[in-house]
Scaffold this active site. Structure first.
Site, PDB file in Angstrom:
ATOM      1  CE1 TYR A   1      -4.068  -1.729  -0.010  1.00  0.00           C
ATOM      2  CE2 TYR A   1      -3.146  -3.275   1.308  1.00  0.00           C
ATOM      3  CZ  TYR A   1      -4.222  -2.922   0.580  1.00  0.00           C
ATOM      4  OH  TYR A   1      -5.198  -3.976   0.623  1.00  0.00           O
TER       5      TYR A   1
ATOM      6  NE  ARG B   1      -1.272  -5.735   9.239  1.00  0.00           N
ATOM      7  CZ  ARG B   1      -2.046  -6.657   8.678  1.00  0.00           C
ATOM      8  NH1 ARG B   1      -3.012  -6.142   8.135  1.00  0.00           N
ATOM      9  NH2 ARG B   1      -1.720  -7.731   8.668  1.00  0.00           N
TER      10      ARG B   1
ATOM     11  N   GLY C   1      -6.133 -13.350  12.914  1.00  0.00           N
ATOM     12  CA  GLY C   1      -7.106 -13.073  11.711  1.00  0.00           C
ATOM     13  C   GLY C   1      -7.919 -14.248  11.242  1.00  0.00           C
ATOM     14  NE  ARG C   2      -4.762 -15.706   5.852  1.00  0.00           N
ATOM     15  CZ  ARG C   2      -4.164 -14.369   5.955  1.00  0.00           C
ATOM     16  NH1 ARG C   2      -3.866 -13.810   7.239  1.00  0.00           N
ATOM     17  NH2 ARG C   2      -3.951 -13.545   4.927  1.00  0.00           N
TER      18      ARG C   2
END
Length: 164
Positions: A9, A58, A151-152
């Site tokens: 990003y 992050r 997360g996952r």
């Protein structure tokens, strides 16, 4: 609020020497230059939201690729950004995405979180490969981070935390 400076990003493109080809004060000549834009964005948002609003960063701390950002760059960046207005560092992989090549063990970004935690006085969040509450607890007990990101495993099982 969390700024996403990882996984290719925009902010990560400034931080990574793999992407940053600028020749101005934001160029790859130093870590300070590569995080200059981060500091400006964080300060502008901090001014708008006030001191009581939590801001996390992050950071794709290491590209795990030749010529990319390094663990040492990550530590230096966090030291420099510690007083920019951010309240928490959430460490992950850089331009290579959310992987650490050759690693899949719980907390596989601990190579970033441990030295950053030792270098700064802000909370550090560790992610990567944590699939059970016991793994998260072990990483905390080992001092790898102040918080563990999952997360996952939670996407797979929304009742993940019920086993705590």
């Amino acid at each position: 609020m969390e700024f996403h400076s990882a996984h290719g990003y925009l902010l990560n493109q400034f931080f990574s020497p793999l992407a940053n080809q600028r020749t101005d004060a934001y160029g790859p000549q130093s870590v300070e230059n590569r995080i200059r834009f981060h500091g400006e964005v964080i300060q502008a948002v901090r001014q708008a939201v006030g001191e009581d609003y939590p801001i996390a960063l992050r950071l794709g701390g290491c590209d795990y690729a030749a010529g990319g950002s390094t663990v040492e760059d990550c530590v230096e960046a966090c030291r420099l950004l510690e007083h920019s207005g951010v309240d928490l560092f959430h460490l992950t992989g850089g331009m290579n995405g959310f992987i650490h090549p050759g690693h899949g063990e719980p907390g596989y970004f601990r190579d970033l979180s441990v030295p950053v935690k030792q270098a700064v006085h802000l909370p550090v969040l560790l992610t990567g490969g944590v699939t059970t509450p016991a793994q998260a607890e072990a990483l905390l007990e080992e001092g790898c981070a102040d918080l563990i990101g999952v997360g996952r495993a939670i996407f797979k099982n929304p009742h993940w935390a019920d086993s705590l």
